[in-house]
Every structure is written in C-alpha cells, then in structure tokens.
Design a protein around this motif. Structure first.
Motif, PDB file in Angstrom:
ATOM      1  N   GLU A  33       8.570 -13.414  -6.516  1.00 19.32           N
ATOM      2  CA  GLU A  33       7.400 -12.537  -6.601  1.00 19.32           C
ATOM      3  C   GLU A  33       7.704 -11.194  -7.247  1.00 19.32           C
ATOM      4  N   THR A  34       8.875 -10.620  -6.968  1.00 19.53           N
ATOM      5  CA  THR A  34       9.157  -9.270  -7.444  1.00 19.53           C
ATOM      6  C   THR A  34      10.354  -9.183  -8.378  1.00 19.53           C
ATOM      7  N   GLY A  35      11.162 -10.235  -8.421  1.00 22.39           N
ATOM      8  CA  GLY A  35      12.360 -10.187  -9.246  1.00 22.39           C
ATOM      9  C   GLY A  35      13.480  -9.385  -8.620  1.00 22.39           C
ATOM     10  N   SER A  36      13.340  -9.078  -7.327  1.00 23.07           N
ATOM     11  CA  SER A  36      14.324  -8.232  -6.667  1.00 23.07           C
ATOM     12  C   SER A  36      14.612  -8.746  -5.263  1.00 23.07           C
ATOM     13  N   PHE A  37      15.831  -8.450  -4.792  1.00 19.86           N
ATOM     14  CA  PHE A  37      16.185  -8.757  -3.415  1.00 19.86           C
ATOM     15  C   PHE A  37      16.108  -7.506  -2.546  1.00 19.86           C
ATOM     16  N   ALA A  38      15.938  -6.334  -3.151  1.00 21.01           N
ATOM     17  CA  ALA A  38      15.905  -5.078  -2.404  1.00 21.01           C
ATOM     18  C   ALA A  38      14.693  -5.024  -1.484  1.00 21.01           C
ATOM     19  N   ALA A  39      14.915  -4.606  -0.254  1.00 19.89           N
ATOM     20  CA  ALA A  39      13.831  -4.557   0.730  1.00 19.89           C
ATOM     21  C   ALA A  39      12.693  -3.664   0.268  1.00 19.89           C
ATOM     22  N   LYS A  40      13.018  -2.524  -0.332  1.00 21.27           N
ATOM     23  CA  LYS A  40      11.969  -1.590  -0.747  1.00 21.27           C
ATOM     24  C   LYS A  40      11.066  -2.193  -1.822  1.00 21.27           C
ATOM     25  N   ASP A  41      11.587  -3.109  -2.615  1.00 22.70           N
ATOM     26  CA  ASP A  41      10.789  -3.743  -3.656  1.00 22.70           C
ATOM     27  C   ASP A  41       9.909  -4.858  -3.111  1.00 22.70           C
ATOM     28  N   ASN A  42      10.200  -5.312  -1.909  1.00 21.73           N
ATOM     29  CA  ASN A  42       9.477  -6.436  -1.339  1.00 21.73           C
ATOM     30  C   ASN A  42       8.607  -6.046  -0.149  1.00 21.73           C
ATOM     31  N   CYS A  43       8.351  -4.751   0.017  1.00 18.79           N
ATOM     32  CA  CYS A  43       7.486  -4.266   1.088  1.00 18.79           C
ATOM     33  C   CYS A  43       6.075  -4.052   0.558  1.00 18.79           C
ATOM     34  N   SER A  44       5.121  -4.122   1.467  1.00 20.25           N
ATOM     35  CA  SER A  44       3.740  -3.843   1.088  1.00 20.25           C
ATOM     36  C   SER A  44       3.580  -2.340   0.854  1.00 20.25           C
ATOM     37  N   GLU A  45       2.465  -1.954   0.270  1.00 16.93           N
ATOM     38  CA  GLU A  45       2.195  -0.530   0.046  1.00 16.93           C
ATOM     39  C   GLU A  45       2.174   0.228   1.370  1.00 16.93           C
ATOM     40  N   GLU A  46       1.613  -0.390   2.412  1.00 11.56           N
ATOM     41  CA  GLU A  46       1.552   0.259   3.721  1.00 11.56           C
ATOM     42  C   GLU A  46       2.944   0.466   4.308  1.00 11.56           C
ATOM     43  N   GLU A  47       3.812  -0.531   4.162  1.00 13.02           N
ATOM     44  CA  GLU A  47       5.182  -0.401   4.665  1.00 13.02           C
ATOM     45  C   GLU A  47       5.939   0.689   3.919  1.00 13.02           C
ATOM     46  N   ASN A  48       5.756   0.744   2.599  1.00 15.15           N
ATOM     47  CA  ASN A  48       6.406   1.796   1.807  1.00 15.15           C
ATOM     48  C   ASN A  48       5.907   3.176   2.219  1.00 15.15           C
ATOM     49  N   GLU A  49       4.595   3.300   2.448  1.00 15.06           N
ATOM     50  CA  GLU A  49       4.024   4.571   2.877  1.00 15.06           C
ATOM     51  C   GLU A  49       4.566   4.972   4.252  1.00 15.06           C
ATOM     52  N   LEU A  50       4.662   4.022   5.163  1.00 15.77           N
ATOM     53  CA  LEU A  50       5.198   4.298   6.492  1.00 15.77           C
ATOM     54  C   LEU A  50       6.647   4.779   6.408  1.00 15.77           C
ATOM     55  N   MET A  51       7.461   4.134   5.584  1.00 15.94           N
ATOM     56  CA  MET A  51       8.847   4.562   5.415  1.00 15.94           C
ATOM     57  C   MET A  51       8.919   5.976   4.846  1.00 15.94           C
ATOM     58  N   ARG A  52       8.062   6.257   3.870  1.00 14.15           N
ATOM     59  CA  ARG A  52       8.035   7.587   3.261  1.00 14.15           C
ATOM     60  C   ARG A  52       7.643   8.642   4.289  1.00 14.15           C
ATOM     61  N   LEU A  53       6.611   8.344   5.090  1.00  6.25           N
ATOM     62  CA  LEU A  53       6.153   9.300   6.098  1.00  6.25           C
ATOM     63  C   LEU A  53       7.188   9.514   7.197  1.00  6.25           C
ATOM     64  N   ARG A  54       7.883   8.470   7.598  1.00  7.18           N
ATOM     65  CA  ARG A  54       8.935   8.620   8.602  1.00  7.18           C
ATOM     66  C   ARG A  54      10.067   9.501   8.083  1.00  7.18           C
ATOM     67  N   LYS A  55      10.422   9.302   6.828  1.00  7.19           N
ATOM     68  CA  LYS A  55      11.483  10.106   6.226  1.00  7.19           C
ATOM     69  C   LYS A  55      11.056  11.578   6.143  1.00  7.19           C
ATOM     70  N   GLU A  56       9.820  11.809   5.730  1.00  3.54           N
ATOM     71  CA  GLU A  56       9.307  13.169   5.647  1.00  3.54           C
ATOM     72  C   GLU A  56       9.237  13.803   7.035  1.00  3.54           C
ATOM     73  N   ASN A  57       8.797  13.044   8.025  1.00  2.00           N
ATOM     74  CA  ASN A  57       8.723  13.553   9.390  1.00  2.00           C
ATOM     75  C   ASN A  57      10.110  13.958   9.889  1.00  2.00           C
ATOM     76  N   GLN A  58      11.108  13.139   9.627  1.00  2.00           N
ATOM     77  CA  GLN A  58      12.479  13.452  10.033  1.00  2.00           C
ATOM     78  C   GLN A  58      12.962  14.734   9.371  1.00  2.00           C
ATOM     79  N   ARG A  59      12.660  14.887   8.099  1.00  2.00           N
ATOM     80  CA  ARG A  59      13.060  16.095   7.368  1.00  2.00           C
ATOM     81  C   ARG A  59      12.396  17.329   7.978  1.00  2.00           C
TER      82      ARG A  59
END
Length: 68
Positions: A33-59
C-alpha cells in the motif's frame, strides 16, 4: 518482501525469522500500500496527528518544568 516476491513460501519466512504469520501478512500489506515498512508511513492521518500532538505536549511539559 523480496523473499516473498521471489517465491519463498510464507511458512519458510515465518519459521526462518521467527515471526507470526499475521505479522508477515501485515508487513506485506503495508509495503504494497505505501511502499514502506516504516510505522510512520503506515499510520492513518489520525494516528499521525495523535503522535504529533503527544510529542508537542511532551515538549511543552518540559518547557513548563524549566520555567518553574
């Protein structure tokens, strides 16, 4: 992926690399589907947004601790 594409059996791959058949199926599906094995490339938009928000919250928490 190359082993599978070159004809190595599903059973041989899972046995040789000690992985579950479902893990191999998921990796093959994601790579197709994505041509990649990387988890970040195989996540939904919502999962990517959640990861981004968690990282920002930690910062922000760290910055807040520094300012105390």
């Amino acid at each position: 992926m190359k082993l599978y594409e070159n004809g190595k059996s599903h059973a041989d791959i899972t046995r040789e690399y000690d992985i579950t058949p479902s893990a191999l199926d998921r990796w093959i599906k994601n790579h197709r589907e994505t041509g990649s094995f990387a988890a970040k490339d195989n996540c939904s938009e919502e999962e990517n947004e959640l990861m981004r928000l968690r990282k920002e919250n930690q910062r922000l928490l760290m910055e807040n601790d520094i300012l105390k």
